[in-house]
Scaffold this motif. Structure first.
Motif, PDB file in Angstrom:
ATOM      1  N   VAL A 107      12.749  19.013   5.668  1.00 21.86           N
ATOM      2  CA  VAL A 107      14.034  18.706   6.287  1.00 21.86           C
ATOM      3  C   VAL A 107      14.317  19.713   7.395  1.00 21.86           C
ATOM      4  CG1 VAL A 107      15.293  20.120   4.611  1.00 21.86           C
ATOM      5  CG2 VAL A 107      16.491  18.304   5.824  1.00 21.86           C
ATOM      6  N   SER A 108      14.932  19.233   8.484  1.00 20.69           N
ATOM      7  CA  SER A 108      15.416  20.090   9.565  1.00 20.69           C
ATOM      8  C   SER A 108      16.937  20.155   9.471  1.00 20.69           C
ATOM      9  CB  SER A 108      14.984  19.543  10.926  1.00 20.69           C
ATOM     10  OG  SER A 108      13.581  19.533  11.044  1.00 20.69           O
ATOM     11  N   VAL A 109      17.468  21.365   9.368  1.00 16.61           N
ATOM     12  CA  VAL A 109      18.891  21.564   9.100  1.00 16.61           C
ATOM     13  C   VAL A 109      19.607  21.927  10.399  1.00 16.61           C
ATOM     14  CG1 VAL A 109      20.585  22.752   7.664  1.00 16.61           C
ATOM     15  CG2 VAL A 109      18.244  22.419   6.818  1.00 16.61           C
ATOM     16  N   LEU A 110      20.658  21.177  10.708  1.00 15.55           N
ATOM     17  CA  LEU A 110      21.536  21.467  11.836  1.00 15.55           C
ATOM     18  C   LEU A 110      22.867  21.933  11.275  1.00 15.55           C
ATOM     19  CD1 LEU A 110      20.806  18.304  14.015  1.00 15.55           C
ATOM     20  CD2 LEU A 110      19.636  20.496  14.071  1.00 15.55           C
ATOM     21  N   TYR A 111      23.284  23.141  11.640  1.00 16.86           N
ATOM     22  CA  TYR A 111      24.538  23.658  11.091  1.00 16.86           C
ATOM     23  C   TYR A 111      25.238  24.561  12.102  1.00 16.86           C
ATOM     24  CZ  TYR A 111      21.863  27.960  10.100  1.00 16.86           C
ATOM     25  OH  TYR A 111      21.088  29.091  10.203  1.00 16.86           O
ATOM     26  N   THR A 112      26.521  24.760  11.860  1.00 17.85           N
ATOM     27  CA  THR A 112      27.353  25.621  12.710  1.00 17.85           C
ATOM     28  C   THR A 112      28.077  26.631  11.838  1.00 17.85           C
ATOM     29  OG1 THR A 112      27.698  23.842  14.319  1.00 17.85           O
ATOM     30  CG2 THR A 112      29.232  25.683  14.385  1.00 17.85           C
ATOM     31  N   LEU A 113      28.064  27.879  12.278  1.00 19.48           N
ATOM     32  CA  LEU A 113      28.768  28.961  11.585  1.00 19.48           C
ATOM     33  C   LEU A 113      29.778  29.583  12.540  1.00 19.48           C
ATOM     34  CD1 LEU A 113      26.170  31.055   9.535  1.00 19.48           C
ATOM     35  CD2 LEU A 113      28.343  30.189   8.691  1.00 19.48           C
ATOM     36  N   ARG A 114      30.988  29.762  12.051  1.00 28.36           N
ATOM     37  CA  ARG A 114      31.992  30.522  12.798  1.00 28.36           C
ATOM     38  C   ARG A 114      32.376  31.716  11.921  1.00 28.36           C
ATOM     39  NH1 ARG A 114      33.782  27.967  17.278  1.00 28.36           N
ATOM     40  NH2 ARG A 114      33.464  25.712  17.424  1.00 28.36           N
ATOM     41  N   ASN A 191      29.754  24.252   8.959  1.00 29.35           N
ATOM     42  CA  ASN A 191      29.645  22.803   9.128  1.00 29.35           C
ATOM     43  C   ASN A 191      28.180  22.409   9.072  1.00 29.35           C
ATOM     44  OD1 ASN A 191      30.012  20.095   9.740  1.00 29.35           O
ATOM     45  ND2 ASN A 191      30.158  20.449  11.927  1.00 29.35           N
ATOM     46  N   LEU A 192      27.844  21.612   8.066  1.00 25.32           N
ATOM     47  CA  LEU A 192      26.484  21.074   7.949  1.00 25.32           C
ATOM     48  C   LEU A 192      26.428  19.815   8.803  1.00 25.32           C
ATOM     49  CD1 LEU A 192      23.720  21.346   6.575  1.00 25.32           C
ATOM     50  CD2 LEU A 192      24.610  19.970   4.693  1.00 25.32           C
ATOM     51  N   ARG A 193      25.971  19.947  10.043  1.00 26.00           N
ATOM     52  CA  ARG A 193      26.044  18.854  10.992  1.00 26.00           C
ATOM     53  C   ARG A 193      25.012  17.771  10.742  1.00 26.00           C
ATOM     54  NH1 ARG A 193      25.131  22.674  14.686  1.00 26.00           N
ATOM     55  NH2 ARG A 193      23.734  21.306  15.831  1.00 26.00           N
ATOM     56  N   GLY A 194      23.874  18.110  10.159  1.00 28.29           N
ATOM     57  CA  GLY A 194      22.861  17.086   9.955  1.00 28.29           C
ATOM     58  C   GLY A 194      21.684  17.602   9.155  1.00 28.29           C
ATOM     59  N   LEU A 195      21.051  16.660   8.434  1.00 28.42           N
ATOM     60  CA  LEU A 195      19.815  16.926   7.705  1.00 28.42           C
ATOM     61  C   LEU A 195      18.793  15.883   8.165  1.00 28.42           C
ATOM     62  CD1 LEU A 195      21.191  17.605   4.109  1.00 28.42           C
ATOM     63  CD2 LEU A 195      20.235  19.290   5.678  1.00 28.42           C
ATOM     64  N   ASP A 196      17.891  16.298   9.022  1.00 30.11           N
ATOM     65  CA  ASP A 196      16.880  15.389   9.571  1.00 30.11           C
ATOM     66  C   ASP A 196      15.664  15.414   8.663  1.00 30.11           C
ATOM     67  OD1 ASP A 196      15.258  13.798  11.030  1.00 30.11           O
ATOM     68  OD2 ASP A 196      15.151  15.104  12.798  1.00 30.11           O
ATOM     69  N   LEU A 197      15.358  14.258   8.040  1.00 31.25           N
ATOM     70  CA  LEU A 197      14.244  14.167   7.102  1.00 31.25           C
ATOM     71  C   LEU A 197      12.929  13.781   7.768  1.00 31.25           C
ATOM     72  CD1 LEU A 197      16.190  12.367   4.264  1.00 31.25           C
ATOM     73  CD2 LEU A 197      15.505  14.759   4.316  1.00 31.25           C
ATOM     74  N   GLY A 198      12.908  13.690   9.086  1.00 31.91           N
ATOM     75  CA  GLY A 198      11.668  13.412   9.795  1.00 31.91           C
ATOM     76  C   GLY A 198      11.124  12.033   9.487  1.00 31.91           C
ATOM     77  N   PRO A 199       9.818  11.898   9.155  1.00 32.85           N
ATOM     78  CA  PRO A 199       9.218  10.583   8.863  1.00 32.85           C
ATOM     79  C   PRO A 199       9.904   9.848   7.718  1.00 32.85           C
ATOM     80  CG  PRO A 199       7.514  12.247   9.160  1.00 32.85           C
ATOM     81  CD  PRO A 199       8.825  12.979   9.119  1.00 32.85           C
ATOM     82  N   VAL A 200      10.514  10.593   6.797  1.00 39.03           N
ATOM     83  CA  VAL A 200      11.200   9.938   5.676  1.00 39.03           C
ATOM     84  C   VAL A 200      12.375   9.107   6.184  1.00 39.03           C
ATOM     85  CG1 VAL A 200      12.392  10.333   3.490  1.00 39.03           C
ATOM     86  CG2 VAL A 200      10.483  11.797   4.146  1.00 39.03           C
TER      87      VAL A 200
END
Length: 289
Positions: A107-114, A191-200
């Motif tokens: 998984v590729s994790v997209l997140y934001t921290l303040r 903020n957990l903006r996205g979880l990219d599962l790639g080929p899945v």
């Protein structure tokens, strides 16, 4: 025996000495008063070593006769995010974080921290990384927490969606808050903006699309079934309503309509009358059945 100073000498001394003293005090204040701008916090460095004194925004008195300096740090909220596209508003940015879930899915994790620096933790931050190492500190701590949490056997592909994803976001936010607080930083928002599962993701999209197409086919079949039933009921009702008088009247109407449309050719008229009679006989046959 000393003679007392004359009045003129006293006046001369006051005229010379008092301004000198005032100038000296003014110079001392100029050197000793330090101003910390709003949105910043200062750490007093004495002889190259960080002290425990933290200077908040405003004016502070610092003895000028020692080898000391003020190291500034941002007191405002800092933004760190991971993503494919750079964002100008972010203070720190990195590519997506690559990790594995507990079920071994990548998984590729997209997140934001303040987050914000805590003044009481400024000494430890300076001793560990200094002002130039803030990004590395935030990156390494956040990655460590997220990778460790996602690697738990409790998480799988289903945790990337719906309510399970919200629960995962809350869990990560709580762990990040505790970890950063122990390291001199307060987490204001995660903020957990996205979880990219790639080929899945392709498999998931195909499964969702197949389910939608199946539901559409079921709905279409139901509509067709209802339409057939409605046509059958309508035909049955129409057959019951066709009495002999109605059929004879309809035959007369067909003849009149044929005469109105006659273009002078007898074959066309006879053909239309024949077609009308065939239709009437068909209705009569259905009614009889």
């Amino acid at each position: 025996m000393t003679r007392p100073m004359s009045g003129i000498a006293v006046i001369v001394m006051l005229v010379i000495v008092v301004p000198l003293l005032a100038f000296g005090v003014w110079q001392l204040l100029q050197e000793a008063l330090v101003r910390v701008d709003s949105g910043s916090v200062g750490l007093l460095i004495v002889r190259g070593k960080a002290s425990e004194r933290t200077l908040t925004p405003g004016v502070h008195f610092v003895w000028p006769f020692r080898q000391q300096m003020i190291q500034g740090y941002p007191l405002r909220e800092l933004t760190y995010l991971t993503g494919d596209d750079p964002v100008e508003a972010a203070d720190f940015a990195d590519p997506p974080l690559h990790a594995r879930l507990g079920d071994r899915a990548r998984v590729s994790v997209l997140y934001t921290l303040r987050l914000r620096i805590r003044p009481d933790g400024l000494h430890d931050i300076h001793e560990r990384v200094g002002p130039e190492g803030l990004k590395r500190l935030v990156r390494d701590l956040s990655r460590q927490v997220i990778i460790d949490e996602l690697a738990s056997e409790a998480y799988g592909i289903d945790d990337a969606f719906a309510t399970a994803r919200e629960h995962l976001e809350h869990t990560l936010a709580a762990r990040l808050t505790d970890t950063f607080r122990q390291n001199g930083l307060d987490v204001e928002m995660f903020n957990l903006r996205g979880l990219d599962l790639g080929p899945v993701n392709d498999v998931i999209d195909a499964t969702v699309r197949a389910k939608a197409e199946l539901e559409l086919e079921r709905a279409s079949a139901l509509v067709r079934s209802l339409r057939v039933k409605n046509e059958a009921a309508t035909s049955a009702q129409l057959a019951k309503s066709l009495t002999d008088q109605v059929l004879r009247y309809r035959q007369i109407e067909l003849g009149r309509e044929a005469l109105r449309r006659w273009d002078g050719r007898l074959v066309g008229v006879l053909r239309q009358i024949a077609l009308g009679l065939i239709d009437l006989r068909a209705h009569v046959g259905e009614r009889g059945v």
